[in-house]
Design a protein around this motif. Structure first.
Motif, PDB file in Angstrom:
ATOM      1  N   CYS A 262       0.870  -1.180   0.000  1.00 25.88           N
ATOM      2  CA  CYS A 262       0.000   0.000   0.000  1.00 25.88           C
ATOM      3  C   CYS A 262       0.905   1.228   0.000  1.00 25.88           C
ATOM      4  CB  CYS A 262      -0.914  -0.024   1.228  1.00 25.88           C
ATOM      5  SG  CYS A 262      -2.322   1.113   1.091  1.00 25.88           S
TER       6      CYS A 262
ATOM      7  N   CYS B 291      -0.009   4.243   2.202  1.00 27.77           N
ATOM      8  CA  CYS B 291      -0.315   5.216   3.263  1.00 27.77           C
ATOM      9  C   CYS B 291       0.869   5.481   4.186  1.00 27.77           C
ATOM     10  CB  CYS B 291      -1.546   4.777   4.054  1.00 27.77           C
ATOM     11  SG  CYS B 291      -1.567   3.044   4.480  1.00 27.77           S
TER      12      CYS B 291
ATOM     13  N   CYS C 293      -3.935   6.144   0.763  1.00 23.98           N
ATOM     14  CA  CYS C 293      -3.418   4.877   0.251  1.00 23.98           C
ATOM     15  C   CYS C 293      -3.084   4.906  -1.240  1.00 23.98           C
ATOM     16  CB  CYS C 293      -4.401   3.758   0.571  1.00 23.98           C
ATOM     17  SG  CYS C 293      -4.639   3.510   2.351  1.00 23.98           S
TER      18      CYS C 293
ATOM     19  N   GLY D 175      -4.893  -1.577  -0.005  1.00 24.74           N
ATOM     20  CA  GLY D 175      -5.426  -0.236  -0.231  1.00 24.74           C
ATOM     21  C   GLY D 175      -6.844  -0.154  -0.754  1.00 24.74           C
TER      22      GLY D 175
ATOM     23  N   ARG E  95     -10.844   7.301   4.976  1.00 19.12           N
ATOM     24  CA  ARG E  95     -10.650   6.363   3.873  1.00 19.12           C
ATOM     25  C   ARG E  95     -11.981   5.815   3.313  1.00 19.12           C
ATOM     26  NH1 ARG E  95      -5.333   6.339   4.677  1.00 19.12           N
ATOM     27  NH2 ARG E  95      -4.317   5.352   6.471  1.00 19.12           N
TER      28      ARG E  95
END
Ligand code: PBG
Ligand code: ZN
Length: 325
Positions: A120, A122, A130, A166, A217
């Motif tokens: 990912c 992030c 992400c 993600g 998110r």
């Protein structure tokens, strides 16, 4: 007085019979242990909200993976905290990035262990989302190209498995295509197929320094209200070529674990996430619960719900408890 003829207690009357009729078992071989490798430190740094968990320096990876392997745990999943972050998370595909170096250390120290890399951005982006931003949202397809680069880079470093987390649409197909084109057709993909926008990730974001700097998110992770959508996400990842599916978090989503189990023949992993861990540790520290019994009961519950594999911060403790059970 009515005397029951059918008496379920008959099968509970001795440890021997209880052992014979037990439906579900728990073993260290079910566990994957998460490791946080921080490029900026030289000594372990405890994570305040996750007692018993520390960020470790690169030089600590060998010892950490040997400890896990020595307890018969078959896999670790690596998270990296890089020294430098940028808008796209380019250290994610740097051949000398922290995860790439940690992979090499881990492979050398414990060759029999399955070394998995969380895949990912992030932890590598300066905004904590992400993927690549387009305005204030994550650009799905631009992020897919970077996921290909990242997965190939991890494979070149010797990773045994990649685990995209993600929740980008098409992430499994993109990574499969990227890996295959680069000659890594044998590297499996464990997909975070069903991942909810969960408050239970709170302590992790301290551990991995990956909290989003704005917003949340919920445009890519799932709405906790949705179970049918979980089946759709799982099916798409099967079609895209995932080798193992994951449901995350675990404890508040036992119904989803069961439902996904019943709709796929792929192995199923669950992530016993940071907030689930923190709650147990906090109550145990106060003497309010018996940590050992609560942890083993919870992990067994994931197996009973249909999990084959459990990612858990309790892995080392639970493996020790199981060994002296
Ligand atoms: C990165 C990632 C997260 C977790 C695993 N991979 C955090 C997030 O999505 O915010 C959470 C793990 C945990 O809470 O233990 N995408
Ligand atoms: Zn992420």
């Amino acid at each position: 007085m009515h005397k029951p003829v059918i008496r379920p207690r008959r099968n509970r009357q001795s440890a021997a019979i209880r052992d014979m009729v037990r439906e579900t078992t728990l073993s260290p071989r079910d566990f994957i242990y998460p490791l946080f490798v921080d490029e900026t430190i030289t000594e372990p740094v405890p994570v305040a909200s996750m007692p018993g968990v520390s960020r470790i320096p690169l030089a600590g990876v060998g010892q950490a993976v040997k400890e896990a392997a020595g307890l018969d745990i078959p896999g670790v999943i690596l998270f990296g905290i890089p020294a430098h972050k940028d808008a796209v998370g380019a250290s994610g595909w740097d051949a000398n990035g922290i995860v790439q170096r940690a992979i090499r250390e881990a492979r050398d120290a414990a060759p029999e262990l399955c070394v998995i890399a969380d895949t990912c951005f992030c932890e590598y982006t300066d905004h904590g989302h992400c993927g690549v931003l387009h305005g204030h949202t994550v650009d799905n397809d631009a992020t897919l190209e970077n996921l290909q680069r990242e997965a190939v880079s991890y494979a070149e470093a010797g990773v045994d498995m990649v685990a995209p987390s993600g929740m980008m649409d098409g992430m499994v197909a993109a990574i499969r295509e990227g890996l295959d084109a680069a000659g890594f057709a044998d590297v499996p993909i464990m997909s975070y197929a069903v991942k909810y926008a969960s408050a239970y990730f709170g302590p992790f974001r301290d551990a991995a320094d990956s909290a989003p700097s704005f917003g949340d998110r919920s445009t890519y992770q799932m709405d906790p209200a949705n179970a049918r959508e979980a089946l759709r996400e799982a099916r798409l990842d099967v079609e895209e070529g995932a080798d193992i599916l994951m449901v995350k978090p675990a404890l508040a989503y036992m119904d989803v674990i069961r439902a996904v189990r019943e709709t796929t023949d792929l192995p199923l992993a669950v992530y016993n996430v940071s907030g689930e861990y923190a709650m147990v540790k906090a109550a145990a520290e106060r003497g309010w619960i018996d940590e050992r019994r609560v942890v083993l009961e919870t992990l067994l519950g994931f197996k009973r719900a249909g999990a084959d594999i459990i990612l858990t911060y309790h892995a080392l403790d639970a493996a020790r408890w199981l060994a002296d059970a």
